[in-house]
Design a protein around this motif. Structure first.
Motif, PDB file in Angstrom:
ATOM      1  N   LYS A  89      12.924   0.603  -1.113  1.00  0.00           N
ATOM      2  CA  LYS A  89      12.100   0.877   0.074  1.00  0.00           C
ATOM      3  C   LYS A  89      10.834   1.617  -0.326  1.00  0.00           C
ATOM      4  O   LYS A  89       9.736   1.335   0.153  1.00  0.00           O
ATOM      5  N   ASN A  90      10.992   2.569  -1.247  1.00  0.00           N
ATOM      6  CA  ASN A  90       9.843   3.363  -1.714  1.00  0.00           C
ATOM      7  C   ASN A  90       8.798   2.467  -2.387  1.00  0.00           C
ATOM      8  O   ASN A  90       7.596   2.605  -2.137  1.00  0.00           O
ATOM      9  N   ALA A  91       9.259   1.548  -3.208  1.00  0.00           N
ATOM     10  CA  ALA A  91       8.327   0.639  -3.893  1.00  0.00           C
ATOM     11  C   ALA A  91       7.588  -0.231  -2.881  1.00  0.00           C
ATOM     12  O   ALA A  91       6.374  -0.452  -2.996  1.00  0.00           O
ATOM     13  N   ILE A  92       8.319  -0.716  -1.877  1.00  0.00           N
ATOM     14  CA  ILE A  92       7.691  -1.551  -0.848  1.00  0.00           C
ATOM     15  C   ILE A  92       6.670  -0.733  -0.060  1.00  0.00           C
ATOM     16  O   ILE A  92       5.578  -1.212   0.250  1.00  0.00           O
ATOM     17  N   ASP A  93       6.995   0.519   0.234  1.00  0.00           N
ATOM     18  CA  ASP A  93       6.056   1.372   0.972  1.00  0.00           C
ATOM     19  C   ASP A  93       4.758   1.556   0.187  1.00  0.00           C
ATOM     20  O   ASP A  93       3.667   1.411   0.738  1.00  0.00           O
ATOM     21  N   TRP A  94       4.876   1.854  -1.112  1.00  0.00           N
ATOM     22  CA  TRP A  94       3.666   2.012  -1.939  1.00  0.00           C
ATOM     23  C   TRP A  94       2.864   0.706  -1.981  1.00  0.00           C
ATOM     24  O   TRP A  94       1.630   0.713  -1.909  1.00  0.00           O
ATOM     25  N   ALA A  95       3.545  -0.417  -2.103  1.00  0.00           N
ATOM     26  CA  ALA A  95       2.833  -1.697  -2.194  1.00  0.00           C
ATOM     27  C   ALA A  95       2.157  -2.037  -0.869  1.00  0.00           C
ATOM     28  O   ALA A  95       1.088  -2.645  -0.838  1.00  0.00           O
ATOM     29  N   SER A  96       2.789  -1.626   0.234  1.00  0.00           N
ATOM     30  CA  SER A  96       2.284  -2.038   1.553  1.00  0.00           C
ATOM     31  C   SER A  96       0.940  -1.404   1.883  1.00  0.00           C
ATOM     32  O   SER A  96       0.197  -1.932   2.698  1.00  0.00           O
ATOM     33  N   THR A  97       0.632  -0.276   1.261  1.00  0.00           N
ATOM     34  CA  THR A  97      -0.623   0.402   1.596  1.00  0.00           C
ATOM     35  C   THR A  97      -1.748   0.068   0.612  1.00  0.00           C
ATOM     36  O   THR A  97      -2.861   0.580   0.760  1.00  0.00           O
ATOM     37  N   ALA A  98      -1.456  -0.781  -0.366  1.00  0.00           N
ATOM     38  CA  ALA A  98      -2.494  -1.148  -1.334  1.00  0.00           C
ATOM     39  C   ALA A  98      -3.618  -1.884  -0.620  1.00  0.00           C
ATOM     40  O   ALA A  98      -3.376  -2.634   0.324  1.00  0.00           O
ATOM     41  N   ALA A  99      -4.828  -1.675  -1.090  1.00  0.00           N
ATOM     42  CA  ALA A  99      -5.988  -2.263  -0.410  1.00  0.00           C
ATOM     43  C   ALA A  99      -6.357  -3.624  -0.988  1.00  0.00           C
ATOM     44  O   ALA A  99      -7.239  -4.292  -0.476  1.00  0.00           O
ATOM     45  N   ASP A 100      -5.674  -4.037  -2.059  1.00  0.00           N
ATOM     46  CA  ASP A 100      -6.117  -5.227  -2.800  1.00  0.00           C
ATOM     47  C   ASP A 100      -5.013  -6.277  -2.910  1.00  0.00           C
ATOM     48  O   ASP A 100      -4.136  -6.355  -2.055  1.00  0.00           O
ATOM     49  N   ALA A 101      -5.083  -7.064  -3.956  1.00  0.00           N
ATOM     50  CA  ALA A 101      -4.151  -8.179  -4.132  1.00  0.00           C
ATOM     51  C   ALA A 101      -2.716  -7.726  -4.393  1.00  0.00           C
ATOM     52  O   ALA A 101      -1.806  -8.549  -4.455  1.00  0.00           O
ATOM     53  N   SER A 102      -2.488  -6.441  -4.579  1.00  0.00           N
ATOM     54  CA  SER A 102      -1.118  -5.986  -4.808  1.00  0.00           C
ATOM     55  C   SER A 102      -0.345  -5.789  -3.514  1.00  0.00           C
ATOM     56  O   SER A 102       0.810  -5.391  -3.526  1.00  0.00           O
ATOM     57  N   ARG A 103      -0.982  -6.072  -2.383  1.00  0.00           N
ATOM     58  CA  ARG A 103      -0.240  -6.019  -1.115  1.00  0.00           C
ATOM     59  C   ARG A 103       0.839  -7.097  -1.085  1.00  0.00           C
ATOM     60  O   ARG A 103       0.736  -8.132  -1.741  1.00  0.00           O
ATOM     61  N   LEU A 104       1.855  -6.875  -0.261  1.00  0.00           N
ATOM     62  CA  LEU A 104       2.937  -7.858  -0.151  1.00  0.00           C
ATOM     63  C   LEU A 104       2.669  -8.887   0.941  1.00  0.00           C
ATOM     64  O   LEU A 104       3.373  -9.892   1.040  1.00  0.00           O
TER      65      LEU A 104
END
Ligand code: FNR
Length: 192
Positions: A89-104
């Motif tokens: 869940k923590n990894a998904i949370d960090w990825a979800s706020t990325a501003a670039d292509a690393s978003r899910l």
């Protein structure tokens, strides 16, 4: 072009059945698809909005880099107290706020999970689908790979020995590969 699938396990323990499933996936992947396990989740700090700046902690940058470079994700979840472990869940949370292509958002994702119990992560996978819907990921619906009595399905070398689970896992990887499809490379786009 080889399609690259980033494989993350929600279990950090050495003898994890979920991590073992991802190793098996590496051997069952269709041709043209590479499964790349990433073992950096243990170093990703708990989500902290004050650290979520243009220069986040290095393990977060590494996670986001891996996601940006992946055509798709394969997530193996254990079930902790009828839900997703905090690590995932923590990894998904960090990825979800990325501003670039690393978003899910828009990312093709296949999920699976193993547990020694009788429910085999069914509840954790349901919770994971709900989380991934919230971030706009494209989650493969079928086949469901719910590995109950997981301890009975691996041999003494930790290899996935159960025929039905191998068939389902291969089917899941094929469905994920279909989602990714043949993608135009940057080079192809420039040619047109
Ligand atoms: C568990 N386990 C567990 N299993 C399950 O089927 N349903 C559950 O709700 C829970 N809850 C739970 C909570 C906590 C805090 C722990 C540590 C464990 C057992 C779990 O499925 C088992 O430890 C698996 O072996 C974990 O997966 P790995 O590490 O083998 O990949």
């Amino acid at each position: 072009r080889e399609r690259r699938v980033l494989a993350l396990s929600g279990s950090l323990r050495e003898g994890s059945h979920n991590t073992a499933l991802l190793r098996a996936a590496g051997k069952l992947a269709p041709s043209g698809v590479s499964i790349t396990p990433w073992d950096g989740l243990a170093d990703v700090p708990m989500y902290h909005a004050d650290l979520d700046t243009a220069a986040p902690p290095e393990p977060v940058r590494a996670l986001r880099h891996e996601i940006a470079n992946a055509d798709a994700l394969l997530l193996a979840t254990p079930e902790y107290n009828a839900s997703v472990p905090a690590v995932l869940k923590n990894a998904i949370d960090w990825a979800s706020t990325a501003a670039d292509a690393s978003r899910l958002a828009g990312k093709p994702i296949a999920i699976l999970g193993a547990s020694p119990g009788a429910l085999g992560t069914a509840r954790a996978q349901l919770a994971l689908r709900q989380i991934l819907a919230a971030v706009g990921a494209e989650v493969v619906a079928k086949p469901e790979v719910i590995v109950f009595h997981a301890h009975e399905r691996f041999d003494e070398r930790g290899e996935l020995a159960d025929g039905l689970t191998r068939t389902l896992l291969a089917g899941l990887l094929a469905a994920l590969a279909d989602r990714v499809g043949p993608k135009l490379s940057e080079h192809d786009v420039l040619q047109t």
